[in-house]
Every structure is written in structure tokens, then in C-alpha cells.
Design an enzyme around this catalytic site. Structure first.
Site, PDB file in Angstrom:
ATOM      1  N   LYS A 266       7.444  -0.631   7.273  1.00 25.87           N
ATOM      2  CA  LYS A 266       7.223  -1.997   6.824  1.00 25.87           C
ATOM      3  C   LYS A 266       7.100  -2.003   5.307  1.00 25.87           C
ATOM      4  O   LYS A 266       6.069  -1.614   4.756  1.00 25.87           O
ATOM      5  CB  LYS A 266       5.951  -2.593   7.422  1.00 25.87           C
ATOM      6  CG  LYS A 266       5.824  -4.106   7.151  1.00 25.87           C
ATOM      7  CD  LYS A 266       4.398  -4.596   7.053  1.00 25.87           C
ATOM      8  CE  LYS A 266       3.859  -4.554   5.660  1.00 25.87           C
ATOM      9  NZ  LYS A 266       4.485  -5.528   4.715  1.00 25.87           N
TER      10      LYS A 266
ATOM     11  N   GLU B 136      -2.997   6.289   0.489  1.00 27.50           N
ATOM     12  CA  GLU B 136      -3.081   6.362  -0.975  1.00 27.50           C
ATOM     13  C   GLU B 136      -3.499   4.984  -1.457  1.00 27.50           C
ATOM     14  O   GLU B 136      -2.734   4.023  -1.342  1.00 27.50           O
ATOM     15  CB  GLU B 136      -1.728   6.773  -1.562  1.00 27.50           C
ATOM     16  CG  GLU B 136      -1.842   7.376  -2.953  1.00 27.50           C
ATOM     17  CD  GLU B 136      -1.709   6.374  -4.079  1.00 27.50           C
ATOM     18  OE1 GLU B 136      -2.635   5.562  -4.265  1.00 27.50           O
ATOM     19  OE2 GLU B 136      -0.676   6.392  -4.750  1.00 27.50           O
TER      20      GLU B 136
ATOM     21  N   CYS C 275      -0.260   2.855  -9.651  1.00 29.60           N
ATOM     22  CA  CYS C 275      -1.558   3.307  -9.141  1.00 29.60           C
ATOM     23  C   CYS C 275      -2.168   4.387 -10.021  1.00 29.60           C
ATOM     24  O   CYS C 275      -3.382   4.532 -10.073  1.00 29.60           O
ATOM     25  CB  CYS C 275      -1.420   3.789  -7.704  1.00 29.60           C
ATOM     26  SG  CYS C 275      -0.263   5.164  -7.500  1.00 29.60           S
TER      27      CYS C 275
ATOM     28  N   GLU D 104      -9.720  -1.862 -10.346  1.00 32.46           N
ATOM     29  CA  GLU D 104      -8.315  -1.630 -10.661  1.00 32.46           C
ATOM     30  C   GLU D 104      -7.649  -2.960 -11.019  1.00 32.46           C
ATOM     31  O   GLU D 104      -7.532  -3.859 -10.187  1.00 32.46           O
ATOM     32  CB  GLU D 104      -7.617  -0.996  -9.458  1.00 32.46           C
ATOM     33  CG  GLU D 104      -6.209  -0.537  -9.751  1.00 32.46           C
ATOM     34  CD  GLU D 104      -5.568   0.153  -8.560  1.00 32.46           C
ATOM     35  OE1 GLU D 104      -4.708   1.022  -8.783  1.00 32.46           O
ATOM     36  OE2 GLU D 104      -5.911  -0.185  -7.410  1.00 32.46           O
TER      37      GLU D 104
END
Length: 489
Positions: A175, A250, A284, A385
Site C-alpha cells: 500500500k 521505521e 526521516c 519532528e
């Protein structure tokens, strides 16, 4: 406009519901494609196809050299269609086409790397302490794998999952992000051309709360590999407990980039920018926490600000463009709120902090490269983040303080150390709680080395031999060469 379809059991199909979704170019908000929009029903059909293909055993039991040859063929087809794929990736994400070309080289390299590893593990013989027995450890495919990829590096992240899963004999359902699916659709076309059998690799397009949720909860899925945000990762962990799935997660990072006074000044400046402003900071592993030794702090920040002011924003297809737009209006507003929070918390905004005024950029989701100084680890902008073109700058005086600041985070994905004192660098690296630490560099990676994080940056590893092992189960086989009664009872 042709509607892009899903790939289930070897066929290109529309969603059962008939729903579709428009894909938007973040540079100007134009519709660049329409794709079918799947849901839980489509996902169940894909899982059933993958389950049947795995249980039949043709792919899992095929000679590893044959699987490797198909994975290698995928790499060759990616190289053949590199320019088309790079253009699609830039249309989809807004990044520069030159970045996308580099990505395609990396992606082909990932498939080629795992193609070469496919037949290299024939098991391990163990010296059995029991007379007349033979002991062997082998690795076998996990089974049916659900793979969920993010919007920032759509095809690169897909390759990290597809290649090892195929090489080890698993079947899968992928997906991609619902907002950047185009290159993943294209690579499934290439996988079909390469000869991946029907049902082995399935593609479902749709939202995370429907397709992703079904993959996470369905008892016929034995592994979930997810790259994305930490809150979604937590939900997947909870859902996966239904049948105790294997997990490879992750979940991002808030990555420190430590600069000591003895570092090569100009190189550290240049790399500090590279660490954050590639793909508008939507990485990331971006080095968004710049931690600078007090002796060079002011000089470093001044030089960085002057460089940042000259970054050229624009279309990814303009050869002069250095940084493209953010991915969506929603994400642009998220970054704006992040910056507003930093101002409220008392950080000093020294450059950027707003949308550009250039009329040519008004239809896109652009945000100026931004730097905050006077930051402390207690601020949420230092802990959270941003996933955008924003640097927070902290100051330190001692090596111990630098390490303490670097580790002061729930994340532990990556970090960097800049110094010409190799002993100092090694001391820092030994104490930094991160899955990857660079010395005098930032954001370099290659498929031979594992990728993943400590702490809440995730579970498991991608890339390298460890990334291959994520898609296998370990089985111990003990054979008695001279069976005889025990006479216990």
C-alpha cells in the site's frame, strides 16, 4: 484521463466500490493523474491472492537463483525506464528531477543487491553434541507480508521492502501513500513484465485508515513493514497483536548534527544545509537539530543564514531549482504551526519562517528555508519532528554536553559528528543512541548497510543482510541418524 488501477492476483483492476482519487502536483495543484481508490474489501481480495500464492509454494519453493534472476530483471527495467520514473516521482512529490534521477539509480541498486543475495544463504550446520544426529539452521520466508510506504520517497521506500521480500520467497500486498502512488504503480507494471507470478506481488491503492488498517489487523498477514509517522506506527503495533505479526517499523527521527569547533568549517556549513534542505526537509533522517560548539556558534550561524537566503525555490523540472514545495496544503500548514510554536516558545527566528512572496510560487505548497537559534532541548520544536525545511540550533561547550543534547530525544534514527579529531569522533559515536551515525558526513547510505533506529524510531532494520533477514523465519532441523527406543515409559 486514464484511471490508474490496482494490481491484484496478476490483474489490473478497479476498486470494488468504483471510487477514485485525484493525484495533485504540489508545485501548482494541478491534477496529474486519477487512481482507483481501494478499501478493506479490495485489501481482503489482495490478501487472499497472496495467501493462495504462498500456500501453493511455487514462489517460496522456487530455486533462489530463479527468484534472484527476476529481482535482477526488475533492476534492469528500472534502469531502462529511469527517465520516465524520475519524471513521475518529481510530478508526484515536487522534488527536483535531478534528485529523482539519483533516487532511481539507488532503487535499481537495491533490487540488484538483493538479487545477488537471494541464493547466498544455504543454511548453517551446527556441531551437534548428541551422537548420531545432524543439526542444521535454515531460513524460510515469513509468508504473506503487508508493506506500507510513505509519501516522501515513494519508490525508494518501496524498493527497500519489495526487493528483500521477493528475494526470500514471500508474497506481499503493498500500500503506497495515497497521495504519491504513481511510481509504485509503474514499478508493478515492470514487475509484471519481469515475470513475477500472479498473486505474489499485489498492489492496493487507498487510505491508511482502510487499506492499512486491514493489512495490520488481518490474520492472514504475517508481517507488516511500515515506514511513516510514530503515531500511525503505534496503531499498527496494536492492530498487529491480533495474530502477533512480525513487525518492521521505521518511524522517523529528530536527528542531531553535532559540529565541533575543529571541524572543516566550509564543508560543515555545506553539509548542514544538505542535511536538511534536500526534498524540503521531508526526510526521516534530516539533520534538523544542529548542535554547534559555542566557540564557532555565531560565525557558523551567520554563514549558514547567508547561504540559506540564496536557496532557489521552484519547479522540480527547472534546472536552477534547489528546493521544491512541500507535499500538500495540510503538511504546509503543519510546518507553519510548528514554526509558530517555536516563536511562542522563545526561540529566535533568524531566517525564513513564512511562505515565499514570489508570485510564481503562489499556487504551490512552498515554505522558505527556516532557521531558529537560542533553542533548548525543553522546546517542543527541538523534540518534535517537523518534516520540513526547518533547522533548530542548540549550543554546547563540552563534548559531554554535546552527547547529552544529541541523545535527549525519544527518537534514535540517525546523527552526525563533525570534527577533525578522530578520537573525539569515535568517543561521540560510541555514546550516541542512534541506528546510523555519520562522521564528517550526513545522509549517505547504500543498500549493503542496515538502516533503522533506536528507541521510538522503530523496530527492526531495512537494507543490508539484516533487511533480508526481516523477511525470513529461522528454523532448526535436527535429524537422528540412528533412532532407537528410549524406554522411558
Amino acid at each position: 484521463m486514464e484511471i490508474k488501477k490496482m494490481f491484484i492476483n496478476g490483474k489490473w483492476v478497479d476498486a470494488i466500490s468504483g471510487q477514485t482519487r485525484d493525484i495533485i502536483n504540489p508545485f501548482n495543484q494541478e491534477v496529474i493523474a486519477t487512481v482507483t481508490e481501494g478499501n478493506a474489501s479490495d485489501t481482503k481480495a489482495a490478501i487472499a491472492a497472496a495467501r493462495k500464492a504462498f500456500d501453493q509454494g511455487d514462489w517460496a519453493n522456487a530455486p533462489a537463483t530463479e527468484r534472484g534472476a527476476i529481482v535482477r530483471r526488475i533492476a534492469e527495467l528500472i534502469e531502462r525506464d529511469k527517465e520516465e520514473l524520475a519524471n513521475l516521482e518529481s510530478l508526484d512529490t515536487g522534488k527536483t528531477v535531478e534528485e529523482s534521477r539519483v533516487d532511481m539509480d539507488d532503487i535499481a541498486g537495491v533490487f540488484r543487491y538483493y538479487a545477488e543475495l537471494a541464493d547466498k544463504d544455504g543454511g548453517e550446520m551446527i556441531d551437534s553434541p548428541i551422537p548420531n544426529t545432524v543439526s542444521k539452521v535454515v531460513r524460510e520466508p515469513v509468508g504473506v507480508c503487508g508493506q506500507i510506504t510513505p509519501w516522501n520517497y515513494p519508490l525508494l521506500q518501496a524498493s527497500w521492502k519489495l526487493a528483500p521480500a521477493l528475494a526470500t520467497g514471500n508474497t506481499l500486498i503493498m500500500k503506497p501513500s495515497e497521495i504519491t502512488p504513481l511510481t509504485t504503480v509503474k514499478v508493478f507494471e515492470l514487475m509484471e513484465e519481469a515475470g513475477v507470478p500472479a498473486g505474489v506481488a499485489n498492489l492496493v491503492l487507498g487510505a491508511g485508515h482502510t487499506v492499512g488498517a486491514e493489512l495490520s489487523e488481518n490474520k492472514n498477514v504475517e508481517l507488516i513493514s511500515f515506514t511513516g509517522g510514530i503515531e500511525t506506527g503505534k496503531k499498527i503495533m496494536q492492530a498487529a497483536s491480533v495474530n502477533v505479526k512480525k513487525l518492521a517499523l521505521e518511524l522517523g527521527g529528530k536527528n542531531p548534527n553535532i559540529v565541533f569547533a575543529d571541524a572543516d568549517f566550509e564543508t560543515a556549513i555545506d553539509q548542514a544545509m544538505n542535511a536538511v534542505f534536500f526534498h524540503a526537509g521531508q526526510i526521516c533522517s534530516a539533520g534538523t537539530r544542529l548542535i554547534i560548539e559555542e566557540k564557532v556558534h555565531d560565525k557558523f550561524v551567520a554563514a549558514l543564514v547567508e547561504r540559506v537566503k540564496n536557496i532557489k525555490l521552484g519547479s522540480g523540472f527547472d534546472e536552477d531549482t534547489q528546493m521544491g514545495p512541500l507535499i500538500s496544503r495540510e503538511h504546509l500548514e503543519k510546518v507553519e504551526n510548528y514554526v509558530e510554536t517555536g516563536i511562542r516558545e522563545g526561540a529566535t527566528l533568524v531566517v525564513g519562517g513564512q511562505r515565499p512572496e514570489d508570485p510564481a510560487l503562489q499556487n504551490g505548497f512552498f515554505y522558505l528555508p527556516t532557521i531558529f537559534t537560542d533553542c533548548t532541548s525543553s522546546m517542543s520544536i527541538v523534540q518534535d519532528e517537523a518534516f520540513g525545511p526547518v533547522i533548530t540550533v542548540e549550543k554546547f561547550t563540552t563534548e559531554e554536553e554535546a552527547i547529552k543534547l544529541a541523545n535527549d530525544s525519544i527518537y534514535g534514527l540517525a546523527g552526525g559528528v563533525w570534527t577533525n579529531d578522530i578520537a573525539k569522533a569515535e568517543r561521540c559515536v560510541a555514546k550516541m543512541r542512534m541506528g546510523t551515525v555519520w562522521i564528517n558526513d550526513f545522509n549517505l547510505y547504500f543498500p549493503h548497510a542496515p538502516w533503522g533506529g533506536f528507541k521510538q524510531s522503530g523496530i527492526g532494520r531495512e537494507l543490508g543482510k539484516l533487511g533480508l533477514e526481516e523477511y525470513t523465519e529461522t528454523k532448526h532441523i535436527l535429524q537422528n541418524l540412528k533412532p532407537e527406543p528410549i524406554n522411558w515409559f
